[in-house]
Design a protein around this motif. Structure first.
Motif, PDB file in Angstrom:
ATOM      1  N   PRO A  13       0.822  -1.220   0.000  1.00 25.43           N
ATOM      2  CA  PRO A  13       0.000   0.000   0.000  1.00 25.43           C
ATOM      3  C   PRO A  13       0.855   1.269   0.000  1.00 25.43           C
ATOM      4  CG  PRO A  13      -0.696  -1.533   1.726  1.00 25.43           C
ATOM      5  CD  PRO A  13       0.581  -2.077   1.156  1.00 25.43           C
ATOM      6  N   ASP A  14       0.320   2.333  -0.616  1.00 24.50           N
ATOM      7  CA  ASP A  14       1.062   3.598  -0.742  1.00 24.50           C
ATOM      8  C   ASP A  14       1.605   4.090   0.603  1.00 24.50           C
ATOM      9  OD1 ASP A  14       0.826   3.787  -3.440  1.00 24.50           O
ATOM     10  OD2 ASP A  14      -1.022   4.975  -3.397  1.00 24.50           O
ATOM     11  N   GLU A  15       0.766   3.978   1.617  1.00 31.26           N
ATOM     12  CA  GLU A  15       1.173   4.500   2.931  1.00 31.26           C
ATOM     13  C   GLU A  15       2.375   3.723   3.483  1.00 31.26           C
ATOM     14  OE1 GLU A  15      -1.313   4.771   6.866  1.00 31.26           O
ATOM     15  OE2 GLU A  15      -2.496   5.395   5.116  1.00 31.26           O
ATOM     16  N   THR A  16       2.343   2.409   3.321  1.00 30.03           N
ATOM     17  CA  THR A  16       3.458   1.573   3.786  1.00 30.03           C
ATOM     18  C   THR A  16       4.716   1.897   2.987  1.00 30.03           C
ATOM     19  OG1 THR A  16       1.833  -0.151   4.136  1.00 30.03           O
ATOM     20  CG2 THR A  16       4.136  -0.830   4.261  1.00 30.03           C
ATOM     21  N   THR A  18       5.485   4.675   1.492  1.00 28.77           N
ATOM     22  CA  THR A  18       6.025   5.978   1.896  1.00 28.77           C
ATOM     23  C   THR A  18       6.917   5.806   3.115  1.00 28.77           C
ATOM     24  OG1 THR A  18       4.058   7.035   1.037  1.00 28.77           O
ATOM     25  CG2 THR A  18       5.373   8.341   2.566  1.00 28.77           C
ATOM     26  N   GLY A  19       6.480   4.986   4.058  1.00 20.74           N
ATOM     27  CA  GLY A  19       7.286   4.729   5.268  1.00 20.74           C
ATOM     28  C   GLY A  19       8.599   4.032   4.912  1.00 20.74           C
ATOM     29  N   ARG A 127       7.365   3.180  -8.838  1.00 17.60           N
ATOM     30  CA  ARG A 127       6.995   3.925  -7.614  1.00 17.60           C
ATOM     31  C   ARG A 127       7.930   3.584  -6.452  1.00 17.60           C
ATOM     32  NH1 ARG A 127       2.581   1.671  -4.131  1.00 17.60           N
ATOM     33  NH2 ARG A 127       2.897  -0.563  -4.238  1.00 17.60           N
TER      34      ARG A 127
END
Ligand SMILES: Cc1ncc(COP(=O)(O)O)c(C=O)c1O
Length: 358
Positions: A13-16, A18-19, A127
């Motif tokens: 997922p995008d949020e993961t 980003t981390g 990405r």
């Protein structure tokens, strides 16, 4: 090469992500996909595919697990300010893999297919290429393994080439700090006729005990001497070496039993342009020790894909050490900056080293 693509249905997922990209570390997180192509004597290279990243199923009798018939490469993809993604000299890695495959009796994957495979994976997982702040990048690891299920000692009749990728953080969080080196006099890395010039796992397995010795002596990395006379400087466990002399010329150990680093080759071309003539020749350990003590050698640095250019602060051996240098030298930093600026698109790529992926 025709490549089929099957996208994952469960991307990170995008949020993961980003981390992960905020602090990627090195070699611990892997992208959503992987590239695979297989070889047999009758079928040649076939069934090229990008698929979701996942574990391999290998028979316990798979040749690579027993006789280490394998080779690999290491390279990076960089995001430029305009969000385009570039590889640094992927053709050079492809050609080195051809040389490694000849030494390990593995089939040759043509350089064009190698580059195509890297581009296919990096494009699908674009990405995962971090923003360029702080020298982050996507580390790309192509590798080729003997996958025949057979316990006889002969070249494998089934071979698999894969590419995986892993976001990488800055090697130095506070700028390049000088590293300390331990001189290994008990272990060597390569001998005449051996595998020193090939990028193959066995060379790294054999370096581990020497690296442990370096760590036990409080040093960051190990430096190897030639296997015959224990006299000439070869390279570190994972980097080539350069010596800067008081008159401005620089010297790097000649090829033969060392890995021909892409960074080393690039510096050979770059340094001349920056006003530092380069010599490739044998350099003895005494020349190093005496040179840094007398001031004849003003800077020592190591180089490789991972850290680009790393200043050497000191050399220790059983019973002695060179005077410690606590700051990166001027020439070292000039070469480092020139190379990094090309890689991140901040300087003109006058050598034509960068290849746009997407
Ligand atoms: C033994 C060894 N020498 C030198 C290098 C530097 O090579 P490159 O500049 O291609 O990363 C590496 C890194 O891959 C290495 O493993």
């Amino acid at each position: 090469m025709e490549i089929s693509t099957t996208l994952t249905t469960t991307p990170v997922p995008d949020e993961t992500l980003t981390g992960i990209l905020a602090a990627p570390g090195f070699g611990t997180h892997f992208t959503d996909h992987m590239f695979t192509v297989e070889w047999t004597p009758d079928g040649g290279w076939h069934d090229a595919r990008v698929t979701p990243y996942g574990p391999l199923t290998l028979d316990p009798a798979t040749a690579v697990l027993h006789y280490a018939q394998e080779i690999f490469e290491g390279m990076k993809a960089y995001r430029h300010d305009d969000d385009s993604i570039w590889a640094f000299r992927p053709e050079a890695n492809a050609e080195r893999m051809v040389r490694s495959s000849r030494r390990l009796a593995l089939p040759v994957l043509d350089p064009e297919s190698f580059v195509q495979a890297v581009e296919a994976l990096v494009s699908v997982d674009a990405r995962w290429v971090p923003e360029n702040a702080g020298e982050k990048s996507l580390y790309v690891r192509p590798f080729m393994i003997a996958t025949e299920k057979f316990l006889g000692v002969r070249p494998s009749q089934h071979v698999t080439f894969m590419v995986i990728a892993s976001p990488a953080g800055a090697y130095f969080s506070k700028g390049p700090l000088p590293v300390s080196l331990w001189l290994s006099t008990q272990y060597t890395r390569a001998g005449q006729g051996g595998m020193g010039a090939a990028k193959t796992g066995g060379n790294y397995a054999s370096s581990l005990v020497a690296q442990q010795e370096a760590t036990a002596h409080g040093c960051d990395q190990v430096v190897f001497l030639d296997g015959q006379e224990l006299t000439y400087v070869e390279e570190l466990g994972g980097m080539n070496m350069y010596f800067v002399y008081a008159d401005g010329h620089i010297v790097t150990p000649e090829l033969g039993t060392i890995l021909e680093g892409i960074t080393r080759s690039s510096i050979l071309e770059l340094a001349g342009k920056l006003g530092h003539p380069v010599e490739e020749r044998k350099i003895s350990i005494d020349e190093w020790r005496e040179g840094v003590t007398s001031g004849e050698i003003t800077e020592v640095f190591a180089c490789g894909t991972a850290a680009v250019v790393t200043p050497v602060g000191s050399l220790k051996w059983q019973g002695g050490e060179t005077p410690e240098v606590t700051e990166a030298g001027e020439v070292t930093m000039k070469i480092r900056r020139a190379l990094v600026d090309i890689q991140y698109g901040r300087a003109d790529d006058t050598f034509g080293w960068m290849r746009r992926i997407c």
